[in-house]
Design a protein around this motif. Sequence first.
Motif, PDB file in Angstrom:
ATOM      1  N   GLU A  60      20.575 -31.854  28.713  1.00 27.57           N
ATOM      2  CA  GLU A  60      21.526 -30.845  28.236  1.00 27.57           C
ATOM      3  C   GLU A  60      22.447 -30.360  29.344  1.00 27.57           C
ATOM      4  O   GLU A  60      23.659 -30.224  29.145  1.00 27.57           O
ATOM      5  CB  GLU A  60      20.780 -29.666  27.603  1.00 27.57           C
ATOM      6  CG  GLU A  60      20.122 -30.040  26.279  1.00 27.57           C
ATOM      7  CD  GLU A  60      19.613 -28.822  25.523  1.00 27.57           C
ATOM      8  OE1 GLU A  60      20.268 -27.765  25.594  1.00 27.57           O
ATOM      9  OE2 GLU A  60      18.568 -28.955  24.873  1.00 27.57           O
ATOM     10  N   GLU A  63      25.079 -33.037  30.276  1.00 28.66           N
ATOM     11  CA  GLU A  63      26.179 -33.102  29.306  1.00 28.66           C
ATOM     12  C   GLU A  63      27.200 -31.993  29.542  1.00 28.66           C
ATOM     13  O   GLU A  63      28.399 -32.243  29.560  1.00 28.66           O
ATOM     14  CB  GLU A  63      25.630 -33.015  27.874  1.00 28.66           C
ATOM     15  CG  GLU A  63      24.906 -34.256  27.425  1.00 28.66           C
ATOM     16  CD  GLU A  63      24.289 -34.106  26.033  1.00 28.66           C
ATOM     17  OE1 GLU A  63      24.638 -33.132  25.314  1.00 28.66           O
ATOM     18  OE2 GLU A  63      23.452 -34.945  25.676  1.00 28.66           O
ATOM     19  N   VAL A  64      26.714 -30.780  29.748  1.00 28.63           N
ATOM     20  CA  VAL A  64      27.628 -29.653  29.954  1.00 28.63           C
ATOM     21  C   VAL A  64      28.387 -29.810  31.276  1.00 28.63           C
ATOM     22  O   VAL A  64      29.601 -29.598  31.330  1.00 28.63           O
ATOM     23  CB  VAL A  64      26.865 -28.302  29.918  1.00 28.63           C
ATOM     24  CG1 VAL A  64      27.780 -27.152  30.303  1.00 28.63           C
ATOM     25  CG2 VAL A  64      26.272 -28.071  28.535  1.00 28.63           C
ATOM     26  N   ASP A  66      29.093 -32.536  32.850  1.00 28.15           N
ATOM     27  CA  ASP A  66      30.075 -33.626  32.720  1.00 28.15           C
ATOM     28  C   ASP A  66      31.350 -33.120  32.053  1.00 28.15           C
ATOM     29  O   ASP A  66      32.456 -33.492  32.439  1.00 28.15           O
ATOM     30  CB  ASP A  66      29.491 -34.798  31.923  1.00 28.15           C
ATOM     31  CG  ASP A  66      28.484 -35.599  32.726  1.00 28.15           C
ATOM     32  OD1 ASP A  66      28.403 -35.413  33.958  1.00 28.15           O
ATOM     33  OD2 ASP A  66      27.764 -36.421  32.113  1.00 28.15           O
ATOM     34  N   VAL A  67      31.219 -32.259  31.054  1.00 25.66           N
ATOM     35  CA  VAL A  67      32.383 -31.708  30.349  1.00 25.66           C
ATOM     36  C   VAL A  67      33.108 -30.702  31.239  1.00 25.66           C
ATOM     37  O   VAL A  67      34.326 -30.734  31.360  1.00 25.66           O
ATOM     38  CB  VAL A  67      31.954 -31.049  29.011  1.00 25.66           C
ATOM     39  CG1 VAL A  67      33.108 -30.275  28.399  1.00 25.66           C
ATOM     40  CG2 VAL A  67      31.438 -32.101  28.041  1.00 25.66           C
ATOM     41  N   GLU A  68      32.351 -29.797  31.865  1.00 25.99           N
ATOM     42  CA  GLU A  68      32.954 -28.757  32.722  1.00 25.99           C
ATOM     43  C   GLU A  68      33.627 -29.373  33.948  1.00 25.99           C
ATOM     44  O   GLU A  68      34.681 -28.909  34.367  1.00 25.99           O
ATOM     45  CB  GLU A  68      31.892 -27.741  33.156  1.00 25.99           C
ATOM     46  CG  GLU A  68      31.316 -26.937  32.012  1.00 25.99           C
ATOM     47  CD  GLU A  68      32.256 -25.866  31.505  1.00 25.99           C
ATOM     48  OE1 GLU A  68      33.010 -25.297  32.303  1.00 25.99           O
ATOM     49  OE2 GLU A  68      32.230 -25.605  30.287  1.00 25.99           O
ATOM     50  N   ASP A  69      32.993 -30.360  34.557  1.00 24.91           N
ATOM     51  CA  ASP A  69      33.548 -31.149  35.659  1.00 24.91           C
ATOM     52  C   ASP A  69      34.137 -30.310  36.797  1.00 24.91           C
ATOM     53  O   ASP A  69      35.247 -30.548  37.251  1.00 24.91           O
ATOM     54  CB  ASP A  69      34.592 -32.126  35.108  1.00 24.91           C
ATOM     55  CG  ASP A  69      34.917 -33.234  36.105  1.00 24.91           C
ATOM     56  OD1 ASP A  69      34.040 -33.568  36.924  1.00 24.91           O
ATOM     57  OD2 ASP A  69      36.046 -33.736  36.071  1.00 24.91           O
TER      58      ASP A  69
END
Length: 159
Positions: A60, A63-64, A66-69
């Motif tokens: 989890e 995933e977050v 990777d999106v926030e980067d």
Amino acid sequence: MAQQDVASRVAGIVEGIVAPLGMELVDVEYKREGRQMVLRLFLDKEGGITLDDCAEVSREVSEVLDVEDFIGDRYALEVSSPGLNRPLKKESDYARYQGRLVKVKTFELMADEAGNMRKTFLGDLDGCQDGVVVIRLREGQVARIPLVKIAKANLEFEF
């Protein structure tokens, strides 16, 4: 982004992920180890953390993140239990582990009630009130240490 800023931002994200799962974020480390940056999350819950808990949170959080980067460097994500020598970070930690053996290290020399100057205190935790940790030292005297003066505090395992 500075290492402390990364750790702080990650902590905010992780707390939102683990709280609904009945877990607590104990600590976040983001530091260089060898050639690689490591983002290490320490989790705890009543009854202890399992390998499945670590795997679920790792998925989890990955995933977050990777999106926030927002982490500029490549890093390895590690999720684990704080272990037997769990660090004490928040005032609530000191309340929860009252009566347990602790080791506290301070930033500067401090006196116990007998006037002995030291930076390391080992004893039974009597609790924390108004930002002051109270420890009944192994030698018998009491030490009162303001939270802001504590560099590091851990539970100690008794054999």
